[in-house]
Scaffold this motif. Sequence first.
Motif, PDB file in Angstrom:
ATOM      1  N   UNK A  26     -17.515   8.960  60.454  1.00 35.66           N
ATOM      2  CA  UNK A  26     -17.073   9.513  61.728  1.00 35.66           C
ATOM      3  C   UNK A  26     -17.799  10.765  62.152  1.00 35.66           C
ATOM      4  N   UNK A  27     -18.188  11.592  61.173  1.00 31.12           N
ATOM      5  CA  UNK A  27     -18.929  12.788  61.514  1.00 31.12           C
ATOM      6  C   UNK A  27     -19.539  13.359  60.235  1.00 31.12           C
ATOM      7  N   UNK A  28     -20.443  14.284  60.404  1.00 39.07           N
ATOM      8  CA  UNK A  28     -21.007  14.969  59.251  1.00 39.07           C
ATOM      9  C   UNK A  28     -19.937  15.821  58.584  1.00 39.07           C
ATOM     10  N   UNK A  29     -20.055  15.976  57.278  1.00 36.36           N
ATOM     11  CA  UNK A  29     -19.073  16.773  56.546  1.00 36.36           C
ATOM     12  C   UNK A  29     -19.548  18.204  56.327  1.00 36.36           C
ATOM     13  N   UNK A  30     -20.609  18.582  57.019  1.00 37.72           N
ATOM     14  CA  UNK A  30     -21.064  19.970  56.952  1.00 37.72           C
ATOM     15  C   UNK A  30     -19.934  20.894  57.388  1.00 37.72           C
ATOM     16  N   UNK A  31     -19.691  21.935  56.621  1.00 42.43           N
ATOM     17  CA  UNK A  31     -18.612  22.901  56.868  1.00 42.43           C
ATOM     18  C   UNK A  31     -17.225  22.321  56.549  1.00 42.43           C
ATOM     19  N   UNK A  32     -17.195  21.237  55.796  1.00 43.45           N
ATOM     20  CA  UNK A  32     -15.939  20.637  55.381  1.00 43.45           C
ATOM     21  C   UNK A  32     -15.779  20.716  53.863  1.00 43.45           C
ATOM     22  N   UNK A  33     -14.587  20.480  53.436  1.00 42.65           N
ATOM     23  CA  UNK A  33     -14.307  20.258  52.031  1.00 42.65           C
ATOM     24  C   UNK A  33     -13.563  18.935  51.904  1.00 42.65           C
ATOM     25  N   UNK A  34     -13.749  18.282  50.769  1.00 46.80           N
ATOM     26  CA  UNK A  34     -13.039  17.049  50.442  1.00 46.80           C
ATOM     27  C   UNK A  34     -12.113  17.341  49.270  1.00 46.80           C
ATOM     28  N   UNK A  35     -10.885  16.909  49.384  1.00 50.56           N
ATOM     29  CA  UNK A  35      -9.925  17.120  48.305  1.00 50.56           C
ATOM     30  C   UNK A  35      -9.340  15.815  47.827  1.00 50.56           C
ATOM     31  N   UNK A  36      -8.914  15.811  46.586  1.00 57.50           N
ATOM     32  CA  UNK A  36      -8.162  14.686  46.016  1.00 57.50           C
ATOM     33  C   UNK A  36      -6.753  15.177  45.710  1.00 57.50           C
ATOM     34  N   UNK A  46       0.485  16.390  45.185  1.00 59.62           N
ATOM     35  CA  UNK A  46      -0.076  17.526  44.479  1.00 59.62           C
ATOM     36  C   UNK A  46      -1.591  17.546  44.564  1.00 59.62           C
ATOM     37  N   UNK A  47      -2.123  18.741  44.639  1.00 57.76           N
ATOM     38  CA  UNK A  47      -3.569  18.939  44.630  1.00 57.76           C
ATOM     39  C   UNK A  47      -4.132  18.592  43.259  1.00 57.76           C
ATOM     40  N   UNK A  48      -5.278  17.908  43.259  1.00 57.60           N
ATOM     41  CA  UNK A  48      -5.944  17.556  42.006  1.00 57.60           C
ATOM     42  C   UNK A  48      -7.298  18.269  41.904  1.00 57.60           C
ATOM     43  N   UNK A  49      -8.122  18.103  42.935  1.00 58.56           N
ATOM     44  CA  UNK A  49      -9.462  18.688  42.912  1.00 58.56           C
ATOM     45  C   UNK A  49     -10.012  18.726  44.328  1.00 58.56           C
ATOM     46  N   UNK A  50     -11.000  19.588  44.528  1.00 52.16           N
ATOM     47  CA  UNK A  50     -11.674  19.640  45.825  1.00 52.16           C
ATOM     48  C   UNK A  50     -13.127  20.018  45.618  1.00 52.16           C
ATOM     49  N   UNK A  51     -13.921  19.750  46.638  1.00 49.76           N
ATOM     50  CA  UNK A  51     -15.334  20.103  46.577  1.00 49.76           C
ATOM     51  C   UNK A  51     -15.785  20.600  47.942  1.00 49.76           C
ATOM     52  N   UNK A  52     -16.512  21.709  47.906  1.00 54.51           N
ATOM     53  CA  UNK A  52     -17.114  22.270  49.113  1.00 54.51           C
ATOM     54  C   UNK A  52     -18.343  21.438  49.443  1.00 54.51           C
ATOM     55  N   UNK A  53     -18.328  20.813  50.620  1.00 57.44           N
ATOM     56  CA  UNK A  53     -19.426  19.885  50.929  1.00 57.44           C
ATOM     57  C   UNK A  53     -20.756  20.618  51.068  1.00 57.44           C
ATOM     58  N   UNK A  54     -20.727  21.867  51.477  1.00 56.92           N
ATOM     59  CA  UNK A  54     -21.975  22.607  51.653  1.00 56.92           C
ATOM     60  C   UNK A  54     -22.562  23.030  50.307  1.00 56.92           C
ATOM     61  N   UNK A  55     -21.740  23.686  49.507  1.00 57.42           N
ATOM     62  CA  UNK A  55     -22.237  24.280  48.269  1.00 57.42           C
ATOM     63  C   UNK A  55     -22.084  23.375  47.059  1.00 57.42           C
ATOM     64  N   UNK A  56     -21.169  22.409  47.148  1.00 57.90           N
ATOM     65  CA  UNK A  56     -20.883  21.570  45.997  1.00 57.90           C
ATOM     66  C   UNK A  56     -19.943  22.225  44.998  1.00 57.90           C
ATOM     67  N   UNK A  57     -19.432  23.392  45.341  1.00 58.96           N
ATOM     68  CA  UNK A  57     -18.550  24.086  44.409  1.00 58.96           C
ATOM     69  C   UNK A  57     -17.240  23.344  44.270  1.00 58.96           C
ATOM     70  N   UNK A  58     -16.855  23.020  43.024  1.00 57.74           N
ATOM     71  CA  UNK A  58     -15.593  22.297  42.812  1.00 57.74           C
ATOM     72  C   UNK A  58     -14.439  23.251  42.520  1.00 57.74           C
ATOM     73  N   UNK A  59     -13.265  22.728  42.671  1.00 58.76           N
ATOM     74  CA  UNK A  59     -12.057  23.452  42.315  1.00 58.76           C
ATOM     75  C   UNK A  59     -11.088  22.423  41.738  1.00 58.76           C
ATOM     76  N   UNK A  60     -10.338  22.822  40.700  1.00 64.28           N
ATOM     77  CA  UNK A  60      -9.473  21.877  40.013  1.00 64.28           C
ATOM     78  C   UNK A  60      -8.080  22.439  39.788  1.00 64.28           C
TER      79      UNK A  60
END
Length: 118
Positions: A26-36, A46-60
């Motif tokens: 649908x659109x570019x994910x620039x400036x977005x994050x994806x979460x599980x 509940x939050x499981x994990x996320x990733x910054x689409x620009x930097x690739x930095x994960x969070x858990x």
Amino acid sequence: QVQLAESGGGLVQAGDSLRLACAASGRTLFEYRIGWFRQAPGKERDFVASINWNSGRPDYADSAKGRFTISKDNNKNMAYLQMHSLRPEDTGVYFCAAGRLGREYIYWGQGTQVTVSS
């Protein structure tokens, strides 16, 4: 608008591994994050994990650290959640979500069921 579609769920035994995939369109994910996120029966999502689409930095979430790995493929617009050493308490519907960096998640997929038997 971002459309998300999860895949890869299934029935596994405790200790097994599983990889979930989230296809974004649908659109570019620039400036977005994806979460599980995971929603167990009768419980909150509940939050499981996320990733910054620009930097690739994960969070858990603490429950995911050391067992789960979130990753992305920019070319395919895909995000993944590799899960190892699965436990019965990991059972639930797993959703991927997208939102602008620093803002709430506003796009959600339909979810994929993960069941871990003991």
